[in-house]
Each structure stands twice: as structure tokens, then as C-alpha cells.
Design a protein around this motif. Structure first.
Motif, PDB file in Angstrom:
ATOM      1  N   ILE A 126      14.048  18.566  -4.421  1.00 23.47           N
ATOM      2  CA  ILE A 126      13.030  17.630  -4.882  1.00 23.47           C
ATOM      3  C   ILE A 126      13.636  16.246  -5.110  1.00 23.47           C
ATOM      4  CG2 ILE A 126      11.411  17.136  -6.757  1.00 23.47           C
ATOM      5  CD1 ILE A 126      11.022  20.126  -7.100  1.00 23.47           C
ATOM      6  N   ARG A 127      14.851  16.231  -5.680  1.00 27.99           N
ATOM      7  CA  ARG A 127      15.510  14.949  -5.899  1.00 27.99           C
ATOM      8  C   ARG A 127      15.800  14.244  -4.577  1.00 27.99           C
ATOM      9  NH1 ARG A 127      14.628  13.318 -10.996  1.00 27.99           N
ATOM     10  NH2 ARG A 127      15.299  14.868 -12.550  1.00 27.99           N
ATOM     11  N   GLU A 128      16.196  15.004  -3.568  1.00 29.18           N
ATOM     12  CA  GLU A 128      16.443  14.428  -2.254  1.00 29.18           C
ATOM     13  C   GLU A 128      15.159  13.854  -1.670  1.00 29.18           C
ATOM     14  OE1 GLU A 128      18.674  13.221   1.026  1.00 29.18           O
ATOM     15  OE2 GLU A 128      19.273  13.932  -0.965  1.00 29.18           O
ATOM     16  N   LYS A 129      14.056  14.565  -1.893  1.00 28.26           N
ATOM     17  CA  LYS A 129      12.770  14.069  -1.417  1.00 28.26           C
ATOM     18  C   LYS A 129      12.388  12.781  -2.135  1.00 28.26           C
ATOM     19  CE  LYS A 129       8.098  15.715  -0.392  1.00 28.26           C
ATOM     20  NZ  LYS A 129       7.147  16.837  -0.528  1.00 28.26           N
ATOM     21  N   GLN A 130      12.698  12.738  -3.431  1.00 27.51           N
ATOM     22  CA  GLN A 130      12.446  11.520  -4.187  1.00 27.51           C
ATOM     23  C   GLN A 130      13.248  10.346  -3.630  1.00 27.51           C
ATOM     24  OE1 GLN A 130      13.165  12.478  -8.340  1.00 27.51           O
ATOM     25  NE2 GLN A 130      11.076  11.911  -8.837  1.00 27.51           N
ATOM     26  N   ARG A 131      14.507  10.620  -3.287  1.00 25.02           N
ATOM     27  CA  ARG A 131      15.335   9.556  -2.752  1.00 25.02           C
ATOM     28  C   ARG A 131      14.781   9.026  -1.434  1.00 25.02           C
ATOM     29  NH1 ARG A 131      19.058   8.632   0.785  1.00 25.02           N
ATOM     30  NH2 ARG A 131      19.063  10.744   1.580  1.00 25.02           N
ATOM     31  N   ASP A 168      11.928   6.749  -2.204  1.00 26.59           N
ATOM     32  CA  ASP A 168      12.332   5.483  -2.816  1.00 26.59           C
ATOM     33  C   ASP A 168      12.883   4.474  -1.821  1.00 26.59           C
ATOM     34  OD1 ASP A 168      11.554   6.132  -5.329  1.00 26.59           O
ATOM     35  OD2 ASP A 168      13.487   6.969  -5.922  1.00 26.59           O
ATOM     36  N   LYS A 169      13.112   4.886  -0.571  1.00 26.31           N
ATOM     37  CA  LYS A 169      13.687   3.961   0.402  1.00 26.31           C
ATOM     38  C   LYS A 169      12.798   2.735   0.577  1.00 26.31           C
ATOM     39  CE  LYS A 169      16.150   7.316   3.300  1.00 26.31           C
ATOM     40  NZ  LYS A 169      16.188   7.931   4.645  1.00 26.31           N
ATOM     41  N   ALA A 200       0.828  -1.205   0.000  1.00 26.17           N
ATOM     42  CA  ALA A 200       0.000   0.000   0.000  1.00 26.17           C
ATOM     43  C   ALA A 200       0.865   1.258   0.000  1.00 26.17           C
ATOM     44  CB  ALA A 200      -0.932  -0.017   1.218  1.00 26.17           C
ATOM     45  N   VAL A 201       1.923   1.261   0.828  1.00 35.31           N
ATOM     46  CA  VAL A 201       2.822   2.414   0.865  1.00 35.31           C
ATOM     47  C   VAL A 201       3.529   2.584  -0.471  1.00 35.31           C
ATOM     48  CG1 VAL A 201       4.911   3.317   1.951  1.00 35.31           C
ATOM     49  CG2 VAL A 201       3.120   2.304   3.360  1.00 35.31           C
ATOM     50  N   LEU A 202       3.927   1.480  -1.080  1.00 36.66           N
ATOM     51  CA  LEU A 202       4.609   1.539  -2.365  1.00 36.66           C
ATOM     52  C   LEU A 202       3.704   2.124  -3.439  1.00 36.66           C
ATOM     53  CD1 LEU A 202       7.390   0.741  -3.523  1.00 36.66           C
ATOM     54  CD2 LEU A 202       6.356  -1.387  -4.288  1.00 36.66           C
ATOM     55  N   LYS A 203       2.441   1.772  -3.390  1.00 41.48           N
ATOM     56  CA  LYS A 203       1.485   2.315  -4.359  1.00 41.48           C
ATOM     57  C   LYS A 203       1.344   3.824  -4.198  1.00 41.48           C
ATOM     58  CE  LYS A 203      -3.273   1.730  -5.946  1.00 41.48           C
ATOM     59  NZ  LYS A 203      -4.550   1.011  -5.733  1.00 41.48           N
ATOM     60  N   LEU A 204       1.291   4.274  -2.955  1.00 41.58           N
ATOM     61  CA  LEU A 204       1.192   5.723  -2.713  1.00 41.58           C
ATOM     62  C   LEU A 204       2.484   6.436  -3.111  1.00 41.58           C
ATOM     63  CD1 LEU A 204      -0.626   5.702   0.743  1.00 41.58           C
ATOM     64  CD2 LEU A 204      -1.622   6.040  -1.525  1.00 41.58           C
ATOM     65  N   LYS A 205       3.625   5.780  -2.889  1.00 43.44           N
ATOM     66  CA  LYS A 205       4.903   6.374  -3.279  1.00 43.44           C
ATOM     67  C   LYS A 205       4.979   6.599  -4.776  1.00 43.44           C
ATOM     68  CE  LYS A 205       7.998   4.674   0.367  1.00 43.44           C
ATOM     69  NZ  LYS A 205       9.159   3.793   0.628  1.00 43.44           N
ATOM     70  N   GLN A 206       4.414   5.676  -5.529  1.00 44.75           N
ATOM     71  CA  GLN A 206       4.455   5.798  -6.982  1.00 44.75           C
ATOM     72  C   GLN A 206       3.749   7.070  -7.427  1.00 44.75           C
ATOM     73  OE1 GLN A 206       2.260   2.913  -9.531  1.00 44.75           O
ATOM     74  NE2 GLN A 206       4.283   2.315 -10.267  1.00 44.75           N
ATOM     75  N   GLY A 207       2.603   7.343  -6.832  1.00 49.69           N
ATOM     76  CA  GLY A 207       1.901   8.576  -7.170  1.00 49.69           C
ATOM     77  C   GLY A 207       2.669   9.811  -6.732  1.00 49.69           C
ATOM     78  N   ALA A 208       3.307   9.753  -5.541  1.00 50.15           N
ATOM     79  CA  ALA A 208       4.082  10.898  -5.070  1.00 50.15           C
ATOM     80  C   ALA A 208       5.278  11.155  -5.976  1.00 50.15           C
ATOM     81  CB  ALA A 208       4.535  10.657  -3.629  1.00 50.15           C
TER      82      ALA A 208
END
Length: 941
Positions: A477-482, A485-486, A417-425
């Protein structure tokens, strides 16, 4: 077979013994002592002024025949009557029509080489095969009527042809590799093929595809050390499949000969003019290479002869072996889409490699390093299958693969579920970065347009597309993406056979990711995790980087199996410390392997570790992982697992049909209770396999006759188990126990196997002077529990009605012996204080404890019952042993919520806060003198 055309008349040249020309190959023929060639050349030059344009001059080349072959190339059986022609005595200039073979090759004349008389050679190039109909003349040179045979069309989808072609290429590479190795061994005095030339021929063979199958067979027949008969048979093999099979047979014979001699043989030919495909003299070519090198030879190899089309170094080829391979390596590095830092290092190392001599030892080391960089998946990922039904699909997948394990299933669904939400973020952040770039570009275009409109404006240096503020925003933004992705680091802890490894496979299947397993059991060298330094001999990357290379994506599911058996610090380093960076979500996005020596992002990898125990895992490493406990299965869970997974698997494994073996529930329960006592299901699967094998033997014997087949019964009864599996290995532990004072059933959870069991505590008194004897190989923890329990009983002896005087010592004239038959079994910690106290009270008061009551918990000197661990394992063991009522500390109420339904329904669980509460539950009909003092006692005060 090839298609024949209309006949034509052409001049024909007899070839010397041992020489055969194939289509596509070159041949250099000496004109010395060849009056027929001289007459033919004179005729050609006399007609050279005729208007021929650019039409090439064609002639026929016929080899000498052999008495061992029929006209169509078949071997004859020697019967002693066949007239044998002595080919050694037949010279090409004196040959007659009966001395020539019926099949030859149409060739075009490429030219005449040589400067002085006696060194002139006629160079011809094979075009196509032909069959001789009749000879028109034999002197001064041969002329014959012949039929040209075109090569048959190749069907690329022919599986037989594909298999033959692949076999030919593989055998050719093996043979040429042996020739290359021959330079390291003592050479024979005969002519040898240079290893360098063999390598170039090997590359030439590797570039051929299936459409060149016939040409490749002809090529290898020229390279190999074939007899005259073998060469003629290859020339006569018009069907492609027949030709490939013949050449494969020749190569296999030569390979067997090489292996039988125990050394590498050399390639020789018996002709005076030893030649390589393309009319290249081997000795002259080797001398030329040694003096000037490859690049100085040019397309014609310094006058030795033209190379065949497609041969390395021939016209139309871009370069030699090293140039082509380095270009291919550069292309692979570009396609790898490496990080900026890795790309910079790769280009630098590639530049050094291009300037380096391939003979240097460092050349291959650097090349292997660059190939490793090209194989690492820097940015290639598997798209997660996260559609709208991913959670329902994953839940169904986990339920189908595993029964029970609700806690771990819940954690995995949370991750999905978290991974699915991460994809949208992540998609929103990428769109934000795109808008930043578009805004910066529009701003730059507006400034440029304003400058151009100002005619008097001076030229200015254009500003970067992204300003400092915009670049800083993109970096944030890239740092937030990283951070998004954890991936979590999960640690599945449980006894063997509970499905930890198969759970990890189910996770990968539910996500649609690739799965890789790394076994850490017995790893003692830090370099196996981090890799070796490139300066070491035979250096290679570590297990993690090798796993990424094998999977080819940057986000696989990697299972770190048996992490609790990872080696500790030694003179090879500390492997467990090397895992700290791998399993730290805050550090593994810049993991550095010693061999690669470039930061690699492991944050997208889903690491799942497994362990049987947490005791041997170092605390810093354990702190970096999220622990998920997997306890043992209950009898009901094992029954479901056996019915849904183990039994169908064993039926299929032993070659039976589903209706040939039937195990009712009572039979499965008997196997579980009487033949296996484990937390997992491995032994259960073995026992079910034994039953299936027994039925397999019975069914196989029944198939011998129809009567036995009708009498065969697939149903396995309880009576059959004694014959199939032998006597019962485990009895009901409480069946033989009778109620007697001083015997109490305690509970224990084994720390090594993760399963629970009952623990009998026996107390007996005897005349003495207050001595306490402890046996059963009790540890310090159990000894302390006995001492605390005895102190409490002695201090409350008057209230318990054990003495008439409050000052009297009940141990004054007696000694006590405490024995625990299973005390030596390692357990989770202190948990037998309550059982010891009840046992002492039972002994001194004479009231027996019912055998169906078990208890766990520690006590304090005030009589307070304190909570303990391993409740689930202990209660599962109690249910398995036949216990009906269990006394638990009041502080363990929360642990009961996670118990399986079978345990909750099969046991009556009572929570106690004090010894007096436990006594009322154990002896509800007994009245104690001092019990009224403790009425309404609340241990929480």
C-alpha cells in the motif's frame, strides 16, 4: 521614570574611582585601608545576634562624583570658571559628602571572602537605585537619608522601546564578537577580556528579553570600557528609553574607535581591582579557566565571586554553552520527523558530537551537518488548496495572469484535476492502513486474553503487532501511495518573453504552494546540483536541497530556469547528467545529495523547467520531461496583453495615474507592427515604457502652470509615435514587392527565437550552359531543395509547355541563379522545396506569382508535397508580413487545428498534395498542356 518610595536611613559606602554598582550586579570591595568599611562591618557583626531572621542586610553604595556632571547626570559646558575636583586625589576612606554622587544603588551584603588579613573583600549585590536626600553622619562611616527608586514598568508593545532593545542586543553581540577575535591579533599590554568569557557573556545577552531591557543596559555598562562620567550618566538614567539610548551611544563610540584603529582593541578598566560583572576578577578568572577549565569552577567560580542570576554557569542554569546548544539541536532533530534512515544517522552523529572536544576542527563540520539535517523538510508539506472550486479558481487565475496559451493552461488544469483525485485516493489508502493496524491489534489482544485464561499455559514470547502477510500488505500500500504521489516534470519550451516563468508562479499560486526559482544558466559544476562531499573545505548542499531548506516544505513548486543553458561535461563533472536523477519520477524519491548522503524524497516536488530551445538539451534529460510548447504571440494576443498587463504596469512604474496615458488600439498595433518584431512581449513593454516616460515628462512640465495643465492631452496618437519612438524600425515586407516572374514568398520558422517569418526566393536565368548558381549563404538543406525542384521542372518541361520537344533540355543554353536574401537564418528544417519549384516554373513560363501568396513544404522527385514543421510560427509570421493566402502540405492539416483564431480568420489556408494542385491555386486562369494527365491525381496511392 521609576516610582519613588518613602525615605529611609541606611549606611552608605563610598566606591573607589572608576567603580559604579548597578542593580543586579555584584561587586567585590577590598577592606584594606578602609576604616569606614571596618567600622561598618564591626557594627553589623555586633548586631548580628539580634532577631533578624533571614532578612538580608542592606547598605547604600555611592560612587565618586564628577565636576563635569550636574546632580541629575547631565553634562556641563566647561566655561573655565567651574571648580574641578581632582578625583584622583580623593580616596574613598577620606571622602566627604560633597565628593559623593547624589544617586547610588541599594545593595545587600552577600558575604566576606578571603582567608588571610590583607585579602579580605566585601561582596555586595545591587538591588535598586536610590537618591540621597541628606547625609546624617560621615564618620566613622556614612549614613544618609535616601529615597529608593523602583524600576519603571516596561510596556512590551512600545515600538520605540522594542527598536532600542533590538539595537542594543545587536551592538552588544558585535562588540563581544570583536573581543573574541582579539585573541587572534597582537594584544595590548593592558588587561584583556578572555574570548571564552566574552562568548559566555554573548550567550547571556542573547537570552534576555524586552522585560530585561533596563537590566541589560546596566550589564553592558559594566562590561564596556566606560569613563567615570559615562557610568554616572547611566546610573542617573532612570527612564528605560533614556538609559538604552545612552548605552547604545557608548557602544557605537567604542565600535567606531575599534574600526578607526584598524585593529581589535581590548577591554580595560582603570580600577586596581579589575572586575567583570558579578564581582569577578578578570585575571584570576582567566588563570583559573586555563588551569582547570570551565566545568571545574562551579557556581562561585572557585572563590572568585558569585555569578549574577541568569549568567551561564550561575545557580539555576542547567549547563554551559555547548550543552544547551546540543540539547537545542537534538530537539530540532526530533521535530524534523526525519525518515528512519536519516534519524538513525542523525542520532549516531549527534552521539559522536557530544563526545567530541569543541576545539577539534571536525566539531563544527559535524555540527553544520546536523543543523542541515534539521532544516531539511523531510515530512512537512503544504496542504494543497484542492476544494470543490479549485479547477474554476485555477482557470480564472490563469486567465487573469496570461492571455492565450490555451494548450499549457489545459495541461495545468489536467494536473490539478489529477492531483485532486490523488488526494482522495491517498486518504482511502491511509484509512486502509489504519484498518490493518486496528485488525492486527485486536487479533493480538484476543490471543493474549486466551493465553491468560489458560492457567497452565507457559509464558510465550508475544508476537509482533503485524504479521508477515500484513506487513507485506502495508508495504504494498505504501508503494502504491508513492506511485500516486509522483509529480510530473513539465518543460515549458518557447521563445524569450512568452511568460514561461510567470506561468510557473501562477501554478504555485493556484495550488497554494510555495515557489522557488533555481537559475541553471551557466551552471558548470556537478557539485552545484548534487552538493559537495563533507570532507571538502566549505562543503555545502546542492541547489535542490538548499531550495527545500529555504522553502521549509517537501512539496514546493521549483522552477528550473533556463535548463537548455546548463553546462555540459567538463573536468568538474557533467551537470546535465546530475539532473537526470532529480527529474526522473522513477528515481527522485531516493535522490542522494553528496553533502547530506541520505536519500531525500523529491517525488512530491512539482518541477517546472523552462527552455528557449530543445537543441542543447541532452536526449536522456529531455526524455525525462514532458514537453509543452509555447509559441509566439499574435498581434491580437499582444494587443490584449499590452492592454491588460503591460500598459497598467508601466503607468504605475512611471508614477502616473490611469487617466494620464491613453493608448488606442491602432496605436498599440502600430507599436507592435512597426517597432517590435518578436515572439514575446519584452520589447513591446520597453516601447510602451518609453511612451509612458514621454508622457510623464510632459505631465510633470504641465504641472508648473494651470494653463499647461489644461492643455495636457493624455491621448497618444499615431502622429506622436514618430516623435516619441523615432522612425519605424520595420516596414511591411510585401509593400514594395511587385509581381514578376521568378519571385516567390516562402515561409520559415527560426529555431533560435521560436518565431516565424517570410523568406523571399528569387530565381533569374541568363545565357549559359546549364550552370546553377546559389547565393544567399544557402545551407545544404536549401541547396538540396533547389536541386530537387530543378530536376522535377526539367523532367516535366514538355507538360508545362516550356519546350516543344519532350527530349529538349530547357537548361541547354541558359544558366540559373537562385538567391535567398534570408537564407543564412537558422530554420527548423527543409521546407522550401515547393517554393523553389513554383519559382522555377514562374521564371521559365513567364507567369508571375501574386505577392500575397506564400507557401511552405518540401517535394519529392515525384512532385509530392511532404509535410514540414513549425506551422504555427510560420503562419503567424505570414500574417504579420501581410500574406493573404498560404499553401500548406496536405499532411499538415492537423497543425491548423491549434492555430489562434486571429490566424485562421486572417489567412486563407489551402492544403495541397502535389505540385499540380499548387499550380492550379497559384495560377487559376492558366492552362498547362500536360495538366489533364494529372487530373484526379491522389498522392496517397
Amino acid at each position: 521614570m521609576g516610582k519613588a518610595k518613602a525615605s529611609k536611613i541606611l549606611p552608605v559606602i563610598p566606591l573607589a574611582k572608576g567603580l559604579v554598582l548597578y542593580p543586579g550586579q555584584h561587586l567585590s570591595l577590598s577592606i584594606v585601608d578602609r576604616p569606614d568599611l571596618t567600622a561598618l562591618l564591626a557594627h553589623i557583626y555586633s548586631t548580628a545576634n539580634s532577631p533578624r531572621g533571614n532578612i538580608p542586610i542592606h547598605i547604600g553604595c555611592l560612587p565618586l562624583t564628577s565636576s563635569l556632571l550636574s546632580p541629575d547626570g547631565k553634562l556641563l559646558i566647561e566655561d573655565g570658571k567651574a571648580e574641578k575636583t581632582k578625583l584622583a586625589e580623593v580616596l574613598p576612606a577620606a571622602a566627604e559628602g560633597k565628593d559623593l554622587y547624589s544617586i547610588g544603588t541599594v545593595a545587600k551584603i552577600s558575604g566576606v571572602q578571603g582567608r588571610r588579613q590583607g585579602e579580605l573583600n566585601l561582596v555586595v549585590e545591587g538591588v535598586t537605585r536610590f537618591k540621597t536626600i541628606k547625609f546624617i553622619q560621615e564618620r566613622p562611616y556614612f549614613e544618609a537619608e535616601l529615597v529608593v527608586i523602583d524600576e519603571e514598568a516596561i510596556i512590551a508593545s512600545d515600538t520605540v522601546l522594542q527598536e532600542q532593545f533590538a539595537t542594543l542586543k545587536q551592538l552588544s553581540r558585535e562588540f563581544l564578537a570583536l573581543v573574541r577575535l582579539s585573541s587572534l591579533l597582537p594584544r595590548s599590554p593592558s588587561t584583556t577580556l578572555s574570548p571564552l568569557i566574552a562568548r559566555r557573556i554573548e550567550l547571556f545577552v542573547a537570552r534576555k528579553d524586552i522585560q530585561d531591557a533596563g537590566a541589560l543596559a546596566d550589564f553592558m555598562a559594566t562590561v564596556l570600557d566606560c569613563s567615570q562620567e559615562e557610568k554616572l550618566r547611566v546610573l542617573s538614567a532612570l527612564p528605560i528609553k533614556e538609559r538604552l539610548a545612552l548605552v547604545i551611544e557608548i557602544i557605537q563610540k567604542q565600535l567606531v574607535k575599534l574600526q578607526g584603529n584598524g585593529r581589535i582593541m581590548t577591554i580595560t578598566t582603570t580600577a586596581p581591582n579589575t572586575e567583570l560583572p558579578g564581582g569577578i576578577d578578570i585575571e584570576r578568572l582567566r588563570n583559573q579557566i586555563q588551569q582547570h577549565g570551565f566545568k571545574s569552577l562551579g557556581p562561585n567560580l572557585a572563590g572568585i565571586g558569585p555569578l549574577p542570576p541568569g549568567f551561564p554557569g550561575a545557580p539555576g542554569q542547567t549547563g554551559g554553552e555547548e550543552v544547551n546548544e546540543l540539547e537545542e539541536l537534538k530537539k530540532r532533530l526530533d521535530e524534523a520527523k526525519m525518515s528512519p534512515e536519516a534519524n538513525k544517522i542523525a542520532l549516531r552523529e549527534l552521539g559522536r558530537l557530544q563526545k567530541m572536544n569543541p576545539a577539534q576542527a571536525e566539531y563544527q563540520v559535524m555540527r553544520n551537518y546536523l543543523e542541515t539535517l534539521a532544516e531539511i523538510p523531510w515530512s512537512k508539506v503544504t496542504e494543497d488548496n484542492l476544494d470543490t472550486t479549485v479547477l474554476a479558481r485555477a482557470r480564472k487565475q490563469l486567465d487573469n495572469d496570461h492571455y492565450g496559451l490555451e494548450k499549457i493552461k489545459k495541461r495545468l488544469l489536467e494536473y490539478l484535476a489529477v492531483l485532486k483525485l490523488k488526494q482522495g485516493a491517498n486518504a482511502a489508502l491511509e484509512a486502509q492502513i489504519q484498518r490493518l493496524h486496528e485488525s492486527a491489534k485486536a487479533k493480538e489482544e484476543g490471543e493474549t486474553k486466551a493465553i491468560e485464561e489458560d492457567a497452565e499455559a507457559k509464558p510465550v514470547v508475544p508476537k509482533p503487532v503485524l504479521s508477515e502477510d500484513t506487513a507485506a500488505l502495508e508495504l504494498a500500500i505504501r508503494e502504491k501511495q508513492r506511485m500516486i504521489d509522483k509529480a510530473p516534470i513539465l518543460l515549458l519550451v518557447g521563445p524569450p518573453g512568452t511568460g514561461k516563468t510567470s506561468l510557473a508562479k501562477s501554478i504555485a499560486h493556484a495550488l497554494g504552494r510555495k515557489f522557488h526559482r533555481v537559475s541553471l544558466g551557466g551552471v558548470r559544476d556537478e557539485a552545484e546540483i548534487r552538493g559537495h562531499r563533507r570532507t571538502y573545505v566549505a562543503a555545502m548542499p546542492g541547489l535542490i536541497v538548499n531550495g527545500l531548506k529555504k522553502m521549509g516544505v517537501a512539496n514546493p513548486v521549483i522552477l528550473l530556469d533556463e535548463i537548455d543553458k546548463l553546462g555540459m561535461a567538463n573536468f568538474h563533472g557533467d551537470p546535465s547528467a546530475a539532473m537526470l536523477e532529480v527529474l526522473d519520477p522513477e528515481q527522485n524519491h531516493t535522490f542522494v545529495d553528496h553533502y547530506v548522503n541520505i536519500p531525500i524524497d523529491l517525488s512530491k516536488v512539482l518541477f517546472i523547467a523552462t527552455a528557449n530551445s530543445l537543441d542543447t538539451i541532452p536526449a536522456p534529460l529531455l526524455d525525462r520531461m514532458e514537453t509543452v510548447q509555447l509559441s509566439g504571440y499574435t498581434t491580437l494576443e499582444k494587443r490584449h496583453i499590452a492592454t491588460r498587463h503591460l500598459l497598467p504596469k508601466q503607468i504605475t512604474t512611471n508614477g502616473l495615474a490611469d487617466d494620464k496615458v491613453q493608448l488606442p488600439e491602432e496605436v498599440l498595433d502600430k507599436i507592435i507592427m512597426a517597432y517590435t518584431r518578436e515572439s514575446g512581449v519584452r520589447n513591446l513593454e520597453r516601447e510602451i515604457g518609453s511612451v509612458c516616460r514621454y508622457k510623464a515628462v510632459e505631465y510633470a512640465e504641465a504641472q508648473d502652470s494651470p494653463e499647461k495643465l489644461q492643455q495636457y492631452k493624455p491621448l497618444v496618437s499615431l502622429e506622436d509615435l514618430d516623435e516619441i519612438l523615432g522612425i519605424e524600425r520595420f516596414d511591411e515586407e510585401l509593400a514594395e514587392r511587385t509581381s514578376r516572374p521568378g519571385v516567390v514568398t516562402g515561409l520559415v520558422a527560426y529555431s533560435s527565437g521560436g518565431q516565424g517569418s517570410i523568406l523571399f526566393i528569387e530565381v533569374q536565368d541568363m545565357p549559359g550552359k546549364g550552370r546553377v548558381q546559389l547565393t544567399g549563404k544557402l545551407g545544404d538543406v536549401l541547396k538540396e531543395s533547389v536541386e530537387v525542384a530543378l530536376t522535377w521542372v526539367k523532367s516535366h518541361a514538355f507538360e508545362l509547355g516550356l519546350t516543344a520537344d519532350p527530349a529538349e533540355d530547357i537548361m541547354k543554353s541558359r544558366s540559373v541563379h537562385v538567391h535567398c536574401p534570408s537564407g543564412a537564418i537558422p530554420k527548423d528544417g527543409p521546407s522550401a522545396g515547393l517554393a523553389h519549384t513554383i519559382a522555377l516554373i514562374s521564371l521559365f513560363s513567364g507567369h508571375p506569382v501574386p505577392p500575397t501568396i506564400a507557401m511552405t513544404g518540401e517535394i519529392s522527385l515525384r512532385g509530392k508535397v511532404t509535410p514540414v514543421g513549425g506551422i504555427k510560427e510560420k503562419l503567424i509570421g505570414a500574417l504579420r508580413a501581410g500574406v493573404k493566402t498560404v499553401l500548406l502540405p496536405y499532411g499538415n492539416r492537423k497543425d491548423v487545428r491549434d492555430l489562434p483564431v486571429e490566424v485562421k480568420e486572417g489567412l486563407r489556408i489551402e492544403h495541397v498534395q502535389h505540385i499540380w494542385e499548387a499550380m492550379r491555386l497559384v495560377w487559376p486562369d492558366v492552362h498547362w498542356p500536360g495538366e489533364s494527365r494529372w487530373t484526379g491525381f491522389d498522392s496517397r496511392l
